[in-house]
Design an enzyme around this catalytic site. Sequence first.
Site, PDB file in Angstrom:
ATOM      1  N   ALA A  61       0.636  -1.130  -0.231  1.00  0.00           N
ATOM      2  CA  ALA A  61       0.040   0.101   0.063  1.00  0.00           C
ATOM      3  C   ALA A  61       0.754   1.345   0.000  1.00  0.00           C
ATOM      4  O   ALA A  61       2.081   1.257   0.481  1.00  0.00           O
ATOM      5  CB  ALA A  61      -0.791   0.008   1.169  1.00  0.00           C
ATOM      6  N   GLY A 100       0.805  -5.138   1.183  1.00  0.00           N
ATOM      7  CA  GLY A 100      -0.120  -5.333   0.138  1.00  0.00           C
ATOM      8  C   GLY A 100       0.164  -6.024  -1.162  1.00  0.00           C
ATOM      9  O   GLY A 100      -0.528  -6.472  -1.732  1.00  0.00           O
ATOM     10  N   GLU A 103      -0.002  -9.573  -0.497  1.00  0.00           N
ATOM     11  CA  GLU A 103      -1.441  -9.910  -0.465  1.00  0.00           C
ATOM     12  C   GLU A 103      -2.111  -9.875  -1.881  1.00  0.00           C
ATOM     13  O   GLU A 103      -3.084 -11.091  -2.102  1.00  0.00           O
ATOM     14  CB  GLU A 103      -2.112  -8.942   0.471  1.00  0.00           C
ATOM     15  CG  GLU A 103      -1.818  -8.982   1.942  1.00  0.00           C
ATOM     16  CD  GLU A 103      -2.009  -7.834   2.716  1.00  0.00           C
ATOM     17  OE1 GLU A 103      -3.011  -8.014   3.819  1.00  0.00           O
ATOM     18  OE2 GLU A 103      -1.681  -6.570   2.833  1.00  0.00           O
ATOM     19  N   GLU A 123       4.056  -5.436   7.145  1.00  0.00           N
ATOM     20  CA  GLU A 123       3.158  -4.181   7.864  1.00  0.00           C
ATOM     21  C   GLU A 123       3.584  -4.034   9.226  1.00  0.00           C
ATOM     22  O   GLU A 123       3.422  -3.103   9.949  1.00  0.00           O
ATOM     23  CB  GLU A 123       1.753  -4.518   7.796  1.00  0.00           C
ATOM     24  CG  GLU A 123       1.179  -4.696   6.352  1.00  0.00           C
ATOM     25  CD  GLU A 123       1.341  -5.563   5.485  1.00  0.00           C
ATOM     26  OE1 GLU A 123       0.602  -5.892   4.601  1.00  0.00           O
ATOM     27  OE2 GLU A 123       2.214  -6.378   5.897  1.00  0.00           O
TER      28      GLU A 123
HETATM   29  C1  T1G Z   1      -2.772  -2.937   3.248  1.00  0.00           C
HETATM   30  C2  T1G Z   1      -1.535  -3.538   3.536  1.00  0.00           C
HETATM   31  O1  T1G Z   1      -1.840  -4.837   4.335  1.00  0.00           O
HETATM   32  C3  T1G Z   1      -0.623  -2.500   4.181  1.00  0.00           C
HETATM   33  C4  T1G Z   1      -1.445  -1.861   5.053  1.00  0.00           C
HETATM   34  C5  T1G Z   1       0.540  -2.274   3.412  1.00  0.00           C
HETATM   35  O2  T1G Z   1       0.732  -2.693   2.532  1.00  0.00           O
HETATM   36  S1  T1G Z   1       1.519  -1.256   4.505  1.00  0.00           S
HETATM   37  C6  T1G Z   1       2.960  -1.396   3.334  1.00  0.00           C
HETATM   38  C7  T1G Z   1       4.051  -2.452   3.238  1.00  0.00           C
HETATM   39  N1  T1G Z   1       5.115  -2.192   2.455  1.00  0.00           N
HETATM   40  C8  T1G Z   1       6.326  -2.065   2.911  1.00  0.00           C
HETATM   41  O3  T1G Z   1       6.484  -2.346   4.178  1.00  0.00           O
HETATM   42  C9  T1G Z   1       7.490  -1.923   2.098  1.00  0.00           C
HETATM   43  C10 T1G Z   1       8.091  -0.670   2.390  1.00  0.00           C
HETATM   44  N2  T1G Z   1       9.137  -0.375   1.879  1.00  0.00           N
HETATM   45  C11 T1G Z   1      10.553  -0.906   1.888  1.00  0.00           C
HETATM   46  O4  T1G Z   1      10.613  -2.054   2.357  1.00  0.00           O
HETATM   47  C12 T1G Z   1      11.486  -0.537   0.582  1.00  0.00           C
HETATM   48  O5  T1G Z   1      11.174   0.826   0.202  1.00  0.00           O
HETATM   49  C13 T1G Z   1      11.682  -1.500  -0.573  1.00  0.00           C
HETATM   50  C14 T1G Z   1      10.399  -1.693  -1.232  1.00  0.00           C
HETATM   51  C15 T1G Z   1      12.455  -2.673  -0.230  1.00  0.00           C
HETATM   52  C16 T1G Z   1      12.439  -0.951  -1.469  1.00  0.00           C
HETATM   53  O6  T1G Z   1      13.856  -0.612  -0.927  1.00  0.00           O
HETATM   54  P1  T1G Z   1      15.028   0.513  -1.833  1.00  0.00           P
HETATM   55  O7  T1G Z   1      16.087   0.563  -0.710  1.00  0.00           O
HETATM   56  O8  T1G Z   1      14.927  -0.019  -3.006  1.00  0.00           O
HETATM   57  O9  T1G Z   1      14.292   1.805  -1.910  1.00  0.00           O
HETATM   58  P2  T1G Z   1      13.818   2.976  -0.804  1.00  0.00           P
HETATM   59  O10 T1G Z   1      14.978   3.946  -0.600  1.00  0.00           O
HETATM   60  O11 T1G Z   1      13.398   2.148   0.428  1.00  0.00           O
HETATM   61  O12 T1G Z   1      12.483   3.288  -1.246  1.00  0.00           O
HETATM   62  C17 T1G Z   1      12.347   4.270  -2.369  1.00  0.00           C
HETATM   63  C18 T1G Z   1      11.484   5.196  -2.369  1.00  0.00           C
HETATM   64  O13 T1G Z   1      10.145   4.719  -2.385  1.00  0.00           O
HETATM   65  C19 T1G Z   1       9.251   4.975  -1.075  1.00  0.00           C
HETATM   66  N3  T1G Z   1       8.641   3.793  -0.868  1.00  0.00           N
HETATM   67  C20 T1G Z   1       9.072   2.603  -0.632  1.00  0.00           C
HETATM   68  N4  T1G Z   1       7.835   1.860  -0.336  1.00  0.00           N
HETATM   69  C21 T1G Z   1       6.892   2.698  -0.177  1.00  0.00           C
HETATM   70  C22 T1G Z   1       5.428   2.362  -0.042  1.00  0.00           C
HETATM   71  N5  T1G Z   1       4.986   1.052   0.348  1.00  0.00           N
HETATM   72  N6  T1G Z   1       4.691   3.243  -0.138  1.00  0.00           N
HETATM   73  C23 T1G Z   1       5.028   4.681  -0.446  1.00  0.00           C
HETATM   74  N7  T1G Z   1       6.305   5.009  -0.713  1.00  0.00           N
HETATM   75  C24 T1G Z   1       7.151   4.052  -0.766  1.00  0.00           C
HETATM   76  C25 T1G Z   1      10.316   5.188  -0.154  1.00  0.00           C
HETATM   77  O14 T1G Z   1       9.845   6.196   0.639  1.00  0.00           O
HETATM   78  C26 T1G Z   1      11.651   6.125  -1.272  1.00  0.00           C
HETATM   79  O15 T1G Z   1      11.008   7.207  -1.280  1.00  0.00           O
HETATM   80  P3  T1G Z   1      12.204   8.552  -1.433  1.00  0.00           P
HETATM   81  O16 T1G Z   1      12.844   8.591   0.197  1.00  0.00           O
HETATM   82  O17 T1G Z   1      12.971   8.361  -2.429  1.00  0.00           O
HETATM   83  O18 T1G Z   1      11.297   9.620  -1.434  1.00  0.00           O
END
Ligand code: T1G
Length: 718
Positions: A61, A100, A103, A123
């Site tokens: 998400a 997500g 999922e 999450e």
């Molecule tokens: C319904 C559902 O159940 C629920 C509720 C959810 O789904 S909750 C969401 C769950 N998702 C996560 O936990 C994954 C979170 N992301 C990461 O673990 C990592 O990002 C990555 C995927 C392993 C990539 O790593 P990277 O090292 O290559 O790049 P980066 O520097 O980290 O990220 C590059 C840029 O992308 C942005 N970014 C990364 N993931 C994002 C996300 N999910 N949403 C928004 N922005 C995101 C980050 O802030 C950065 O921005 P900027 O700083 O350049 O402006």
Amino acid sequence: MALYRRIPGAIAVITLTNPPVNALSCTVREAIYETVKRATADQEVKAIVLCGANGKFCGGADIKEFSREMRGPPLVPMIDMIEESEKPVVAVIEGVAFGGGLELALGCHYRIAHSGAQVGLTEVTLGLLPAAGGTQRLPRLIGVPAALDIITTGRHVSAQEAVRLGIVDKVTDSSAMEEAIEFAKTVAGEPMGPRRLSLWTAACPEDLDSLLEGALVRIRQRSRGALAPVACVQAVRAAASLPFAQGMKKEQELMAYLFTSGQARAMQYCFFTQRAAARWTTPSGASWENTKARPVRQAAVIGLGTMGKGIAVSLSRAGIPVIAVETEQKRLKAGRKAVNSMLTRESQKRGLAEAHLGSISFTLDLRKLRDTDLVIEAVFEDMALKKQIFSKLSSVCRPDALLCTNTSGLNIDEIASAASRPELVVGTHFFAPAHVMKLLEVVCGPRTSPVAVATAMQLAKRLEKIGVVVGNCSGFVGNRMMRPYTEQAYYLLEEGARPEEVDLVLEEFGFAMGIFRVMDLSGLDVGWRSRKELGLTGPKLPPGTEARSRGGKRYSPLPDILCESGRLGQKTGRGWYLYEKERVATPDPWLQSFLEDYRSRFGIQSRRVGQDEILERCLYSLINEGFRILQEGIAASPEDIDVIYVSGYGWPRHRGGPMFYAWMVGLPKVLDKLEHYHRTHPDIPNLAPSSMLRKLVARGSPPVHQWRALIQQHSSQL
Ligand SMILES: C[C@H](O)[C@H](C)C(=O)SCCNC(=O)CCNC(=O)[C@H](O)C(C)(C)COP(=O)([O-])OP(=O)([O-])OC[C@H]1O[C@@H](n2cnc3c(N)ncnc32)[C@H](O)[C@@H]1OP(=O)([O-])[O-]
């Protein structure tokens, strides 16, 4: 966005397109609804392939949308729609499928992954739980025990483990896209009923309760007080005991409770601030955007003590060839043995091929460093010794080589004064164990050049560490804030508290270990050495100095007395605690009577110290020092301080960091309490509220992200 295209073989390909990680933003969700409907309605389409652009499936998400009013179509019915498709939907997992994103893939009927991909329900690391069916579908797919582990830890699962567990159906080293298209053709026309996970039953062990209880015990040890992992256990219990629809209802209820919690805000704050720290700037206008780092093809480490060994392993693990230098054969031999066994353990643990490791050579001869791009000095914390080394390095290394020091608090500029190129001297403060701890304080002296900062920050990224740029002062940011925190802990003992009482309060707050157990682990002699270096005790202390005062300020000789009596912590079996069984801290009756004698010797009336006072005096004095650091411009922002504490000092992530926590508690309350404790203890000047704190309160306690602008009006030392 989600692109739609038809390819030969009656296949529709839907590509998630939202760089950089194809997060499921409102626009992407709308596009998925549209394209899936189109594919399922198109008679000529027999199967659907769902993939992500730029070699990444989906990062979940859109976290940036969480602080805004949620708009657009919800995720759950979207994933249900995919699962209910009569045409097979095959997910192509390249790069990552997190939260997500996984999922979404679990809603598909088949999952094909590239061997380099990682999946996970992450999450919980954001203070949430998988709320698009992950807590209900994953246990049905792989069984309750394996799903419980993945959901409560949020850990990244490799493609190899994912296929073993059954999360993905196939892993390929070649094109996962082509593999998925061919696969889709083979299952086109087959009934999809059996592939709908919502219709499956979760395999779970006889004794579900003890499994879940075991998970709760581990959660309490790992992240005491964190709400999200506990909610995850409850959601998985629902998957094991309720029909899908009811389980989903439970999942949504738990998510609603977590979504607006302070802990979720704190952990999402940590997510973004950790990434923001890489975007460093200095008042001179130099920044990560306009300053090019120098390449580091070869590095060297001077000194193979505890830190030097860990630093050498980190460099090698990043594929950088290393020259390790020692002064004596005996230390070199011991260092070589230790480093090689650490590397073997590391490569086994990470499945790293030998080829990936940077070679390490060991030498007594500094001249071998003539072609090195970067040198990291990690010798004893002694200024004279460090200056001697930097002067020698200036004569043997190339003029453009970067000279780094791993000092944990000595003056960078004084060390640089011994080098022929002070502009290429920078602090690279690693944290023990250096091959494990994520934080790297990159310390700028007044003469450190932007290229030196850029190169050190680039190195941090390459070592998979979190680099934070800080200014040059005694103890830099992290250790400087630890001093008032540790001093308060000593004063609380003087006034009547016991180490185990103080530690319990700090551990209940969320620290994995209280301050006294931490000191016993790292050794009381570490602090003793730096107090001696600072002339607070030992040979440099002027004779006749009052026992409990230094320069008119209160001082506690408690730790000095313990060290003088050989109680150095775990390594001597005694410190603030007794260690009869290795590493198990038990309250020591000796210490209790020693404290009573100490209090009567100095005429201190013992009193019962309340838990609130313990927490407030320890944390607010640390936070107050954080405000002074911001005031002096030693840190560029409160966010940087919070990243330092969360990634280097064990500050609980679900508390955001000291500065974020102060804002959550309420700056007026922090100010009020500090004023109260300073009035009570006027001989402890660092309890006096900093002017930055007063200013922020006067300005109505603006949110943390607005402090930076206010701070920039002050002078910066970066
Ligand atoms: C319904 C559902 O159940 C629920 C509720 C959810 O789904 S909750 C969401 C769950 N998702 C996560 O936990 C994954 C979170 N992301 C990461 O673990 C990592 O990002 C990555 C995927 C392993 C990539 O790593 P990277 O090292 O290559 O790049 P980066 O520097 O980290 O990220 C590059 C840029 O992308 C942005 N970014 C990364 N993931 C994002 C996300 N999910 N949403 C928004 N922005 C995101 C980050 O802030 C950065 O921005 P900027 O700083 O350049 O402006």
